[in-house]
Structure formats: structure tokens, C-alpha cells
Design a protein around this motif. Structure first.
Motif, PDB file in Angstrom:
ATOM      1  N   GLU A 134      -8.334  -2.194  -8.010  1.00  7.77           N
ATOM      2  CA  GLU A 134      -8.832  -2.507  -6.665  1.00  7.77           C
ATOM      3  C   GLU A 134      -8.852  -1.258  -5.784  1.00  7.77           C
ATOM      4  O   GLU A 134      -7.897  -0.488  -5.776  1.00  7.77           O
TER       5      GLU A 134
ATOM      6  N   GLN B 207     -12.912  -5.193   6.145  1.00  7.56           N
ATOM      7  CA  GLN B 207     -12.484  -4.448   4.960  1.00  7.56           C
ATOM      8  C   GLN B 207     -13.698  -4.145   4.079  1.00  7.56           C
ATOM      9  O   GLN B 207     -14.651  -4.928   4.031  1.00  7.56           O
TER      10      GLN B 207
ATOM     11  N   GLY C 236     -10.119  -0.183   5.254  1.00 11.68           N
ATOM     12  CA  GLY C 236     -10.499  -0.880   6.488  1.00 11.68           C
ATOM     13  C   GLY C 236     -11.568  -0.088   7.240  1.00 11.68           C
ATOM     14  O   GLY C 236     -11.461   1.125   7.385  1.00 11.68           O
TER      15      GLY C 236
ATOM     16  N   GLU D 186     -13.998  -3.672   0.200  1.00  7.15           N
ATOM     17  CA  GLU D 186     -13.136  -3.803  -0.980  1.00  7.15           C
ATOM     18  C   GLU D 186     -13.988  -3.880  -2.243  1.00  7.15           C
ATOM     19  O   GLU D 186     -15.107  -4.400  -2.225  1.00  7.15           O
TER      20      GLU D 186
ATOM     21  N   ARG E 262      -5.400 -11.167  10.243  1.00  9.76           N
ATOM     22  CA  ARG E 262      -3.956 -11.249  10.009  1.00  9.76           C
ATOM     23  C   ARG E 262      -3.236 -11.323  11.342  1.00  9.76           C
ATOM     24  O   ARG E 262      -3.490 -10.499  12.227  1.00  9.76           O
TER      25      ARG E 262
ATOM     26  N   GLU F 137      -1.258   5.082   6.073  1.00  5.68           N
ATOM     27  CA  GLU F 137      -2.202   4.633   5.036  1.00  5.68           C
ATOM     28  C   GLU F 137      -3.613   4.484   5.599  1.00  5.68           C
ATOM     29  O   GLU F 137      -3.814   3.851   6.635  1.00  5.68           O
ATOM     30  N   LEU F 138      -4.552   5.047   4.860  1.00  2.00           N
ATOM     31  CA  LEU F 138      -5.957   4.873   5.208  1.00  2.00           C
ATOM     32  C   LEU F 138      -6.602   3.875   4.253  1.00  2.00           C
ATOM     33  O   LEU F 138      -7.365   3.012   4.647  1.00  2.00           O
TER      34      LEU F 138
ATOM     35  N   GLU G 239      -0.783 -10.132  12.716  1.00  2.00           N
ATOM     36  CA  GLU G 239       0.165  -9.029  12.519  1.00  2.00           C
ATOM     37  C   GLU G 239       1.308  -9.113  13.525  1.00  2.00           C
ATOM     38  O   GLU G 239       1.086  -9.392  14.704  1.00  2.00           O
TER      39      GLU G 239
ATOM     40  N   THR H 280      -5.078  -4.145  13.690  1.00  2.00           N
ATOM     41  CA  THR H 280      -5.585  -5.174  14.585  1.00  2.00           C
ATOM     42  C   THR H 280      -5.434  -6.533  13.903  1.00  2.00           C
ATOM     43  O   THR H 280      -5.099  -6.605  12.710  1.00  2.00           O
TER      44      THR H 280
ATOM     45  N   GLU I 280      -7.696 -11.228   3.462  1.00  2.00           N
ATOM     46  CA  GLU I 280      -8.264 -10.087   2.722  1.00  2.00           C
ATOM     47  C   GLU I 280      -9.564 -10.584   2.093  1.00  2.00           C
ATOM     48  O   GLU I 280      -9.731 -11.786   1.842  1.00  2.00           O
TER      49      GLU I 280
HETATM   50  N1  GAP Z   1      -6.808  -6.621  -0.926  1.00  2.00           N
HETATM   51  C1  GAP Z   1      -5.813  -5.636  -0.722  1.00  2.00           C
HETATM   52  C2  GAP Z   1      -5.464  -5.453   0.672  1.00  2.00           C
HETATM   53  O1  GAP Z   1      -5.926  -6.146   1.566  1.00  2.00           O
HETATM   54  P1  GAP Z   1      -4.021  -3.976   2.251  1.00  2.00           P
HETATM   55  O2  GAP Z   1      -3.260  -2.700   1.971  1.00  2.00           O
HETATM   56  O3  GAP Z   1      -3.290  -5.068   2.921  1.00  2.00           O
HETATM   57  O4  GAP Z   1      -4.592  -4.424   0.848  1.00  2.00           O
HETATM   58  C3  GAP Z   1      -6.267  -2.700   2.622  1.00  2.00           C
HETATM   59  O5  GAP Z   1      -5.306  -3.608   3.097  1.00  2.00           O
HETATM   60  C4  GAP Z   1      -6.795  -1.814   3.734  1.00  2.00           C
HETATM   61  O6  GAP Z   1      -7.274  -2.626   4.817  1.00  2.00           O
HETATM   62  C5  GAP Z   1      -5.729  -0.906   4.371  1.00  2.00           C
HETATM   63  O7  GAP Z   1      -5.567   0.284   3.636  1.00  2.00           O
HETATM   64  C6  GAP Z   1      -6.325  -0.655   5.746  1.00  2.00           C
HETATM   65  O8  GAP Z   1      -7.315   0.345   5.691  1.00  2.00           O
HETATM   66  C7  GAP Z   1      -6.989  -1.989   6.068  1.00  2.00           C
HETATM   67  N2  GAP Z   1      -6.113  -2.883   6.873  1.00  2.00           N
HETATM   68  C8  GAP Z   1      -5.135  -3.700   6.427  1.00  2.00           C
HETATM   69  N3  GAP Z   1      -4.569  -4.380   7.445  1.00  2.00           N
HETATM   70  C9  GAP Z   1      -5.205  -3.976   8.565  1.00  2.00           C
HETATM   71  C10 GAP Z   1      -5.093  -4.323   9.961  1.00  2.00           C
HETATM   72  N4  GAP Z   1      -4.226  -5.237  10.376  1.00  2.00           N
HETATM   73  N5  GAP Z   1      -5.911  -3.703  10.843  1.00  2.00           N
HETATM   74  C11 GAP Z   1      -6.818  -2.792  10.422  1.00  2.00           C
HETATM   75  N6  GAP Z   1      -6.983  -2.438   9.140  1.00  2.00           N
HETATM   76  C12 GAP Z   1      -6.201  -3.014   8.215  1.00  2.00           C
END
Ligand code: GAP
Length: 457
Positions: free
Chosen positions: A325, A220, A329, A222, A203, A285-286, A205, A215, A171
Motif C-alpha cells: 500500500e 487521500q 494525504g 491511495e 476521522r 509523516e507525509l 481526530e 484535519t 480511509e
Molecule cells: N490506508 C492507510 C492509511 O490510511 P494513514 O497513515 O492513517 O494510513 C495515510 O494515512 C496518509 O493520509 C498519511 O500519511 C497522511 O498523509 C494522510 N492523513 C492521515 N490522517 C490524516 C488527517 N487526519 N489529516 C490529514 N491527512 C491525514
């Protein structure tokens, strides 16, 4: 208007017209990685620019940073990622596929259940009670939940024995926390103020997929608002509203957006909420808006030995600021904007696909089209030269004018400018509007103002 836009409509269009390609495609691809093509890169740059303008440039109390992707590994100890950042994974014993238990529940409940905040026992019980089956094989034979740390590891150092584990950041916000003191001091920032950045995160994932939605490498946007705890709920509500206004202004439909307040909170948090969008895969979630208390700065104080405090210049009160915060994404937002823009419009004799992007994010604002290449090419190039100083423009001189209009509709270009004999004789051009398909005539030197008046954000 198409009743229901499918994810495959979006993926096909993106691949066909150069918005997004499969990553490493000539090698058979590399799962869940995507490359942005000529149109995609313009689109995401416009999205990032709109965000930065709205949240950084238009707010004199927000400061931008661009921190490193590789950070001191202690950062990830302080943030809790090394020890407890773990996705709850479950394996299907039948087909051996691995899934995230919270994702299974969120998909099953169409985003109604905030599974992220559930304990492992609660996740297992919910899956059992609701008989959630394997999305791959339909089986119902799950392993117990185990934690899986999705941080990508690498190492630094030239000698084997120098090698230290370092992580690709999962992040971007930690780059904002660790620079709190630097930014406060060098910008003489007074609380309340915010630090923002846009950058890549990574990540590993367990269940990536659904195109750009989840992905392993993503960007991000932020922002951390540092404030006094007494004002924190006001800023929390403020960012909830500002986050919603931003995506509405970019063109997302109000009916496809909703707030989703978390009812289970981290021990340090006073509130947390997502904004969900109704993607073709359902409500998801967006972005997130989180009240994080003093947790992040306190942890960095503890692990770095530096006091992450602020002294109020008027009252002399010393305190660790509370953080609100806001995080979204780039790829996920871009996917929502692509889904929203997609339209199949029935016309008298045919159907056109038109991407109804807000002009602010449209990859090209203008297409310059010489009516007959042989006669109008030089004048068209002259017009292109003038307009491309102000807007992203494209040029097309092949095929009938009708076909060229369609090609621009499908990539979302808001205005087509046709160069014909009148342009040569009296310096006027025809401007065709993407959405209404209406045409007007204007002198060349009025075109730039006509367009820029319509793309204010
Ligand atoms: N710092 C807080 C944080 O990272 P998160 O909910 O894990 O929180 C925030 O991520 C935003 O980042 C999500 O709402 C999404 O829009 C985006 N996001 C998180 N993981 C993602 C992934 N693997 N692929 C694409 N977008 C992602």
C-alpha cells in the motif's frame, strides 16, 4: 531566501489570497475544517492530477476506482476498525485537554520515535520516562490511556427502528480491497496490478491541528499493489522509490525529506515505512508505504464469504495476493508544497514574497496583463481567450505593472504576459518569468508552446 518559514506565514498567505479559508467562517468557524478557495482548489486539483497521471495513467497495470464514502458496515468489521481501530487518548488532569499519546511522543521526539506501533504500556512508560508535559498547560498529570474510536458514525433508514449505524470511511483503501475481484474480472487484470483512488476520508481526530496537517475531513490518494508474495519486497522497494521521486519532482527539497522505516510491525507485515517531511512544526509523516501481507484480502474473504483469490493463468496456482500500500494525504502534501514554495526575496529596494511552485501545480500558469487598460484591453482579452484554452490563466488590469507582477509572485504564477503597443502593432508579447524576473519577447502564436514545454511532468 527566508531562513525559517513559519506555519503562520503559510496560514496568513493562504487566507489572504484565497488558497484556504477557515471552514464556516461567518459562523465563527468550525474547528479544524478548512475550505479551499479559488487558488487552493486549482492547487489541489493540480496535485491530484499529477498523482493520478504518474501512478495511474502512466502505469498500464494500475486501475482507478471511485468507491462510495458510505460502505456496508461489515467492511469496517473486517478491516478491524470497529473493534480495534482506536487512538490511544490521554487526558491532562490539570487542564482537561485530551491528546493522543502517540502524537505527544512523535512531537516530543521530532518524529524519531515510531509511536504508532507502541503498546499502551510502552506509550505510558515513554511519556513517564521522558517526563512529557501537557502541550497546553505544561502540567504533568496524565490519566491512563484509553482507546477512542475516531470513526464518525451516522445512521441510515427512514424509521427510527430501521436505523443502522453506518460510518464515514476513515480511509479510502477499503474501497480498493472490496473491488479487487470486480476490477480483476472486468479489466482482465493480471497480477501484479494495482488499484488506486483519490477520495475523502473522515476521522474524529483527538488532536487535529497544524492547519492542513491533521484535519477531521481530508482527502487521500491511495494505491494497493496486488502481487505474489515472492515479489512483494521488490514492489515495496519500488513504491518507496516512486513515492520519493514523485514528491521530489513536485518540488520538495531532498534535504527536508527522509525515509523512516518502522521497526515495530503489524503481525502480518514484512515492512513499513513513512516518508517524513520537515514541516515548520518539525519532521512529520507525509506518506506511508506498507507491506500488508495477505491480511486485508483474507479478512474480506472471511467476512464476506467471497474468495478473494487469484488464479495464475499460466501456472494455475491459486493464492490470496499480497498487498503493498502507498498512501498520501492531499492536504498534507499540499501543506508541504506550500511551505516549500514560500520565499521572501530581498531585492534592491524592497522584499517580495514569491511562491516558487513547480509550474505543474501553480494555480495559474499565466497572468495576462494589459499595460494600459484603455488601449490594450481588447487585445489582452483576445490573448486570454487563446491561452486559457491550454492553461489556467488569470487577468489583471488594475494598478501599476510592478504591483501586478508582485501580486502574481505571491500567488505563484510562473509567467506574466504583458500586452502593449507592440502586441497591437506586431503581435508580440513580453513574458516575464516569476523566479528570475527576466523578460523576453515572443510572437503570440509561440507563447503556448514556450509555456507547455516548461510544464512537462
Ligand atoms: N490506508 C492507510 C492509511 O490510511 P494513514 O497513515 O492513517 O494510513 C495515510 O494515512 C496518509 O493520509 C498519511 O500519511 C497522511 O498523509 C494522510 N492523513 C492521515 N490522517 C490524516 C488527517 N487526519 N489529516 C490529514 N491527512 C491525514
Amino acid at each position: 531566501m527566508k531562513e525559517k518559514v513559519l506555519m503562520e506565514d503559510i496560514v496568513n498567505l493562504c487566507k489572504q489570497y484565497g488558497f484556504v479559508y477557515q471552514g464556516s467562517e461567518i459562523y465563527g468557524g468550525f474547528a479544524n475544517t478548512w475550505d479551499f478557495g479559488p487558488l487552493g482548489v486549482e492547487l489541489i486539483n493540480n496535485v491530484k492530477h499529477a498523482w493520478w497521471k504518474r501512478f495511474v495513467n502512466e502505469d498500464f497495470r494500475t486501475y482507478g476506482v471511485d468507491a462510495g464514502i458510505l460502505m456496508n458496515p461489515r467492511v469496517w468489521e473486517a478491516s478491524g476498525h470497529v473493534e480495534s481501530f482506536g487512538d490511544p487518548k490521554m487526558d491532562c488532569k490539570k487542564c482537561k485537554q485530551r491528546f493522543r499519546a502517540d502524537n505527544l511522543i512523535e512531537e516530543y521526539s521530532n518524529g524519531e520515535v515510531a509511536a504508532e506501533a507502541m503498546s499502551n504500556e510502552e506509550l505510558e512508560k515513554y511519556i513517564d520516562d521522558n517526563h512529557i508535559t501537557c502541550p497546553n498547560c505544561g502540567g504533568f498529570d496524565w490519566t491512563k490511556i484509553r482507546k477512542f474510536n475516531p470513526m464518525f458514525k451516522t445512521s441510515r433508514g427512514t424509521l427510527e427502528n430501521d436505523a443502522d449505524t453506518v460510518y464515514l470511511r476513515p480511509e479510502t483503501c477499503q474501497g480498493e480491497y472490496v473491488n479487487f475481484l470486480n476490477v480483476q474480472r472486468t479489466s482482465r487484470a493480471k497480477i501484479p496490478f494495482a488499484i488506486a483512488q483519490i477520495g475523502k476520508s473522515f476521522r474524529n481526530e483527538i488532536t487535529p491541528g497544524n492547519f492542513l496537517f491533521r484535519t477531521i475531513e481530508f482527502e487521500q490518494m491511495e494505491l494497493q499493489k496486488f502481487c505474489h508474495d515472492k515479489d512483494s519486497m521488490e514492489f515495496y522497494e519500488d513504491y518507496k522509490k516512486r513515492a520519493m521521486d514523485f514528491i521530489l519532482d513536485l518540488g520538495l527539497d531532498k534535504e527536508k525529506l527522509r525515509y523512516h522505516d518502522h521497526d515495530k510491525l503489524a503481525h502480518y507485515a514484512k515492512a513499513a515505512c513513512d516518508i517524513q517531511y520537515k514541516f515548520p512544526i518539525g519532521w512529520e509523516e507525509l506518506n506511508g508505504i506498507h507491506h500488508r501481507g495477505t491480511w486485508d484480502l483474507s479478512r474480506h474473504s472471511e467476512f464476506s464469504g467471497k474468495k478473494m483469490e487469484y488464479q495464475d493463468p499460466e501456472t494455475n496456482e491459486k493464492y490470496i495476493p499480497t498487498v503493498i500500500e502507498y498512501s498520501i494525504g492531499v492536504g498534507r502534501l499540499t501543506l508541504a508544497l506550500l511551505c516549500e514554495a514560500y520565499d521572501e526575496e530581498k531585492l534592491e529596494n524592497d522584499t517580495r514574497i514569491v511562491m516558487r511552485f513547480n509550474p505543474v501545480i501553480a494555480p495559474y500558469k499565466v497572468a495576462v496583463l494589459p499595460l494600459v487598460k484603455k488601449y490594450h484591453k481588447d487585445k489582452a482579452e483576445e490573448v486570454f481567450k487563446i491561452l486559457s484554452k491550454e492553461f489556467t490563466c488569470t487577468y489583471d488590469d488594475t494598478g501599476s505593472i510592478g504591483k501586478r507582477y508582485r501580486r502574481q509572485d505571491v500567488i505563484g504564477t510562473p509567467w506574466c504576459i504583458t500586452i502593449d503597443d507592440n502586441t497591437i502593432n506586431d503581435n508580440t508579447v513580453t513574458i516575464r518569468d516569476r523566479d528570475s524576473m527576466q523578460q523576453i519577447t515572443l510572437p503570440i502564436d509561440e507563447v503556448a508552446k514556450y509555456i507547455s514545454d516548461k510544464i512537462k511532468f
